[in-house]
Design an enzyme around this catalytic site. Structure first.
Site, PDB file in Angstrom:
ATOM      1  CB  CYS A 116      59.443 -52.303 -22.793  1.00  0.00           C
ATOM      2  SG  CYS A 116      58.939 -54.015 -22.586  1.00  0.00           S
ATOM      3  CE1 TYR A 122      58.523 -54.673 -15.096  1.00  0.00           C
ATOM      4  CE2 TYR A 122      60.264 -56.246 -15.596  1.00  0.00           C
ATOM      5  CZ  TYR A 122      59.587 -55.080 -15.896  1.00  0.00           C
ATOM      6  OH  TYR A 122      59.971 -54.321 -16.962  1.00  0.00           O
TER       7      TYR A 122
END
Length: 311
Positions: free
Chosen positions: A50, A181
């Site tokens: 992440c 994203y």
């Protein structure tokens, strides 16, 4: 930050919207927040896959806080209950004694029903999540934990540069960190193309900024460099193909590629990168984007160790 269930966070126009952070308590030097900075008291829970968690891993390492704040690493592959401690013996975190990070969330808020995200800092005395506020976590590590920094630790958020650092970070978050994203999880062509345009316009601006300077702000590494690096290091391995951010690879953008290699080769950065975790998380958990679950063999990571010529 978990990104598996992106379908629940898209707007009517197909634009992806990031979930707000639920736990925003702070750990402060004087304890005025209700949580005092105290070595051995807190556990940082991260995923090596992440980028949002990766920031805290790098900052913790750069500041020499490894002994003051312990760190737990979750499996890069989530199941239906979320981030899990299956990398540890018996599938339990050895300090917190839990199998899933969600258990610490529910200890802090029994009614919580949102996504469980990393990074999270958990109070080892209560088993409750104190914060999953990833932008604030790294700033507080720099400012509120100063007493426990190693003697030669860098000042990643110097007071005289904070306004400029914040000004740089704002568009980098919107267009690059979150922008990839917005490209990858868009559910309409219009939303995707808008995010794509914002992303590469910002990368072009950053290339211009870095052409004649080594770091984004000032003459040394700051919080701004950490935040940009964690997206850049994932760009060719994940975002270029998986998220359709394919105008250029990072390795085809000379200034940014050299800048990213410079940081990668700086102690505290490259040794915290795990391309196996990164690729397996993105390509396996995003079933709507990659239904086969096939993890690409490339790209060859050896290029990260080539001379960068920026010193």
């Amino acid at each position: 930050m978990d990104t598996a269930q992106f379908g629940k966070e898209t707007s009517r126009t197909g634009e992806w919207v990031r979930q707000a952070n639920r736990f925003t308590d702070r750990i402060t030097a004087d304890g005025s927040s209700g949580h005092r900075a105290e070595p051995g008291r807190y556990r940082l829970v991260v995923s090596l896959s992440c980028p949002w968690a990766h920031r805290s891993i790098i900052v913790r390492r750069l500041l020499g806080l490894d002994d003051a704040i312990s760190m737990a690493v979750v499996d890069p592959i989530r199941d239906e209950r979320g981030w899990r401690f299956t990398l540890d013996p018996d599938g339990r975190d050895p300090v917190l004694g839990i199998e899933y990070l969600s258990e610490a969330y529910l200890a802090g808020d029994p009614s919580y029903s949102g996504r469980v995200t990393v990074p999270s800092i958990v109070d080892t005395h209560t088993g409750k999540v104190i914060t999953n506020d990833y932008p604030r976590i790294t700033l507080d590590l720099s400012t509120e934990w100063r007493e426990f920094h190693r003697s030669d630790a860098p000042d990643l958020y110097p007071e005289h540069l904070r306004e400029e650092i914040d000004a740089v970070n704002d568009p980098v978050f919107r267009n690059v960190n979150n922008g990839v994203y917005r490209c990858g999880f868009a559910t309409s062509q219009e939303a995707y193309e808008a995010a794509y345009g914002d992303l590469f316009a910002e990368l072009d601006r950053l290339s211009e900024r870095l052409e004649n300077r080594r770091y984004l702000v000032g003459d040394t590494i700051t919080e701004a460099d950490v935040r940009l690096f964690t997206t850049l290091v994932r760009f060719d391995a994940v975002y270029h193909g998986h998220f359709k951010c394919n105008r250029n690879k990072l390795s085809e953008m000379p200034v940014l590629w050299a800048y990213a290699r410079d940081l990668f080769q700086t102690p505290g950065f490259g040794e915290t990168v795990d391309f196996d975790h990164i690729k397996r998380h993105y390509y396996v958990t995003h079933e709507k984007i990659n239904p086969t679950g096939i993890v690409p063999a490339g790209p060859d990571p050896s290029g990260w160790h080539t001379p960068h010529g920026r010193s």
